[in-house]
Every structure is written in C-alpha cells, then in structure tokens.
Design an enzyme around this catalytic site. Sequence first.
Site, mmCIF file in Angstrom:
data_model
loop_
_atom_site.group_PDB
_atom_site.id
_atom_site.type_symbol
_atom_site.label_atom_id
_atom_site.label_comp_id
_atom_site.label_asym_id
_atom_site.label_seq_id
_atom_site.Cartn_x
_atom_site.Cartn_y
_atom_site.Cartn_z
ATOM 1 N N HIS A 48 -9.499 1.387 4.698
ATOM 2 C CA HIS A 48 -8.059 1.457 5.539
ATOM 3 C C HIS A 48 -8.223 2.263 6.562
ATOM 4 O O HIS A 48 -9.165 3.142 6.702
ATOM 5 C CB HIS A 48 -7.082 2.068 4.472
ATOM 6 C CG HIS A 48 -5.711 1.805 5.103
ATOM 7 N ND1 HIS A 48 -5.289 2.700 5.958
ATOM 8 C CD2 HIS A 48 -4.858 0.718 5.065
ATOM 9 C CE1 HIS A 48 -3.992 2.387 6.479
ATOM 10 N NE2 HIS A 48 -3.752 1.459 5.696
ATOM 11 N N ASN A 97 0.818 -1.216 -0.153
ATOM 12 C CA ASN A 97 0.016 0.072 0.092
ATOM 13 C C ASN A 97 1.016 1.309 0.038
ATOM 14 O O ASN A 97 1.568 1.443 0.881
ATOM 15 C CB ASN A 97 -0.881 -0.019 1.328
ATOM 16 C CG ASN A 97 -1.755 1.313 1.441
ATOM 17 O OD1 ASN A 97 -1.896 2.092 0.524
ATOM 18 N ND2 ASN A 97 -2.430 1.443 2.521
ATOM 19 N N TRP A 98 0.861 1.855 -1.230
ATOM 20 C CA TRP A 98 1.900 3.008 -1.260
ATOM 21 C C TRP A 98 1.426 4.074 -0.630
ATOM 22 O O TRP A 98 2.153 5.123 -0.553
ATOM 23 C CB TRP A 98 2.143 3.377 -2.873
ATOM 24 C CG TRP A 98 3.184 2.496 -3.411
ATOM 25 C CD1 TRP A 98 3.998 1.343 -2.936
ATOM 26 C CD2 TRP A 98 3.472 2.212 -4.875
ATOM 27 N NE1 TRP A 98 4.667 0.526 -3.785
ATOM 28 C CE2 TRP A 98 4.314 1.335 -5.021
ATOM 29 C CE3 TRP A 98 2.886 2.846 -5.963
ATOM 30 C CZ2 TRP A 98 4.640 0.586 -6.270
ATOM 31 C CZ3 TRP A 98 3.093 2.402 -7.063
ATOM 32 C CH2 TRP A 98 4.262 1.561 -7.354
ATOM 33 N N LYS A 99 0.100 4.146 -0.254
ATOM 34 C CA LYS A 99 -0.206 5.505 0.390
ATOM 35 C C LYS A 99 -0.036 6.821 -0.181
ATOM 36 O O LYS A 99 -0.075 6.588 -1.580
ATOM 37 C CB LYS A 99 0.073 5.629 1.906
ATOM 38 C CG LYS A 99 -0.202 4.311 2.542
ATOM 39 C CD LYS A 99 0.090 4.413 4.201
ATOM 40 C CE LYS A 99 -0.120 3.177 4.783
ATOM 41 N NZ LYS A 99 0.150 3.014 6.392
ATOM 42 N N GLU A 108 -6.758 4.532 7.738
ATOM 43 C CA GLU A 108 -6.263 5.916 7.515
ATOM 44 C C GLU A 108 -7.572 6.617 6.880
ATOM 45 O O GLU A 108 -7.658 7.914 7.214
ATOM 46 C CB GLU A 108 -5.113 6.170 6.761
ATOM 47 C CG GLU A 108 -3.922 5.736 7.501
ATOM 48 C CD GLU A 108 -2.764 5.337 6.830
ATOM 49 O OE1 GLU A 108 -2.532 5.438 5.533
ATOM 50 O OE2 GLU A 108 -1.904 4.535 7.540
ATOM 51 N N SER A 123 3.386 -2.687 10.143
ATOM 52 C CA SER A 123 4.781 -2.629 10.264
ATOM 53 C C SER A 123 5.380 -3.962 9.918
ATOM 54 O O SER A 123 6.378 -4.502 10.554
ATOM 55 C CB SER A 123 5.098 -2.159 11.714
ATOM 56 O OG SER A 123 4.724 -0.891 12.028
ATOM 57 N N GLY A 153 2.592 2.049 10.777
ATOM 58 C CA GLY A 153 3.264 3.076 10.618
ATOM 59 C C GLY A 153 4.111 3.492 11.922
ATOM 60 O O GLY A 153 4.926 4.515 11.937
ATOM 61 N N GLU A 166 -5.453 -5.293 10.206
ATOM 62 C CA GLU A 166 -4.239 -4.165 10.292
ATOM 63 C C GLU A 166 -4.633 -3.618 11.764
ATOM 64 O O GLU A 166 -5.520 -2.698 11.795
ATOM 65 C CB GLU A 166 -4.407 -3.060 9.483
ATOM 66 C CG GLU A 166 -4.157 -3.726 8.018
ATOM 67 C CD GLU A 166 -3.612 -2.631 7.073
ATOM 68 O OE1 GLU A 166 -2.384 -2.871 6.735
ATOM 69 O OE2 GLU A 166 -4.244 -1.532 6.893
ATOM 70 N N GLY A 203 2.858 -1.137 4.165
ATOM 71 C CA GLY A 203 2.925 0.289 4.160
ATOM 72 C C GLY A 203 4.492 0.613 3.829
ATOM 73 O O GLY A 203 5.147 0.374 2.515
ATOM 74 N N GLY A 204 5.179 1.058 4.655
ATOM 75 C CA GLY A 204 6.441 1.562 4.757
ATOM 76 C C GLY A 204 7.550 0.735 3.707
ATOM 77 O O GLY A 204 8.332 1.265 3.048
#
Length: 255
Positions: A99, A13-15, A101, A217, A177, A171, A238-239
């Site tokens: 998601h 997920n590049w966000k 976010e 993470s 994150g 999640e 993500g990251g």
Amino acid sequence: MNPAKRRTVIAGNWKMNFTPAQAREFIANVTPLVAGKDNCDIIFCAPYVTIAAAMEAAEGTNIKIGAENVHFAPKGAYTGEVSAEMLRAIGVEYVIVGHSERRQYFAETDETVNLRTKAALAAGMKVILCLGEVKEQRLAGITDEVVGMQTKLDLAGISAEELKNVIIAYEPVWAIGTGLTATPEQAEETCAVIRNVLADLYGAEVAETVTIQYGGSMNDANAAELLAKPNVDGGLIGGASLVPEKFAAIVNAAQ
Ligand code: 13P
C-alpha cells in the site's frame, strides 16, 4: 468489469480504524446490506488486533476478512511485525501488500513489497498488491512507466501459477484519501496498461484472468461509472469502507 473472464472483488481497507468491538458492530450492520450479493467477492482488511473479532462476526456470511500487511521473514528479530505463518494460523486468507501508505511512511520499497508478496503466496494466502503513481509522476506524463516498473519489480520471480492468487490494486497516490478520484477513463487506461505489462510477463491469456481493482476515493457516487470500465475489476476502498451504507452501495454497483 468483465465477469466472464475474471472475478470482481470489492475490498475495504480499514487502515488504522476500528477496535475489535467496533469491527463487530460494523460487520453486524453491513452483513444484511450485502447478503446474497454474490457477483463479487467481498473482503475487509483489518488491523491485526481486530482481525479475529471481525472474522468471528463474519462467520457464515459472504464477507471475508484479510490483513493489511505481512512481513517477509518467517520469524525472528523484527519488532512489531507479523509473519505470513502467524496470519495463516488464525485463518487469514487475504493480505494487502505494498500500500502507498506503507511505501510512503514506512519506507517499503518494490524489493520488500516483492519479498512480502512471495512470503504471503508461499504461505497459501491471496495477495492484494497495491501500486500506483504519485501526482508529480502523473503530471510529468510517466504514469505508464511507473506502474509498469512497479508491476515488474513487485512480481519478479512470481510464477503464472502463483499469479492466480494475486489481485492487483491500481491506486493513484494522489487520489487516496483526497476526495480526488481518477476519472473512469484514467482508471481504465492505467488498469489496461498494467494488464498489458502482465501480458508481456505471463502471456495475454493469463493477463486476461487477473483481477485489477481501482482504489482512490472510490465511493457510492462514483463506483458504478468506474466499475463499468472493462479493465476495472473491482475496488479497494478506504474511507467509504467504514460506512456500511456506502460500502454496500459499491457492492451493489458491482452486481
Ligand atoms: P480512500 O478510499 O480513502 O481514498 O483510500 C483508498 C485506499 O487507500 C485503499 O487502499
């Protein structure tokens, strides 16, 4: 993972990262690292404006490109939103819905998550449906109730046939994150709770076929341990999905 029963899916997920040019460069770098790793599906979900470039770069590879959200209405006065038909028109097969976010910063609710999921499925897309508890809920000991309720509300009205096109991403919000990862035991326990709820809704046989990813993470150092758990069928990353070597190491852990 349980490859005998269900497909393992490693998704990035590049966000809000990567311009079209940056996405092209990333895909070019990651492609040789994941080539031939066919024991899992490999997907990157990209910002809307980056999707086309990423798809072009990924053509002919084992990498698929998805979107990070979709609106539930077919069209109309929803400034800034993108419909399922629009995504299908450019060849998008996968889309993230729900998601944390989106829920936290853009006021999405289980009701709108359910509507978005239905719209994406009706358009023929596969949905990566995200759910998970916040820190206070875990500390209060109500994680099972929270994920159970989300699973039921988010999937309300979705048939067993449609469920074949749903991947669930568990999640825990406190792990996203933050560098805090759920322990493999915590991830396994809650993914199993979700599967039990799916069994209540759709029967045990169907529930066994649903891919349930862990996200929060996940990285090159902890992926193998998490993926070794029988109910953790992949990752939503993500990251670490922004760094070719780190992402490829997670794909390797799934082989
Ligand atoms: P991180 O891997 O950066 O914690 O993000 C997880 C996530 O939100 C994937 O959707």
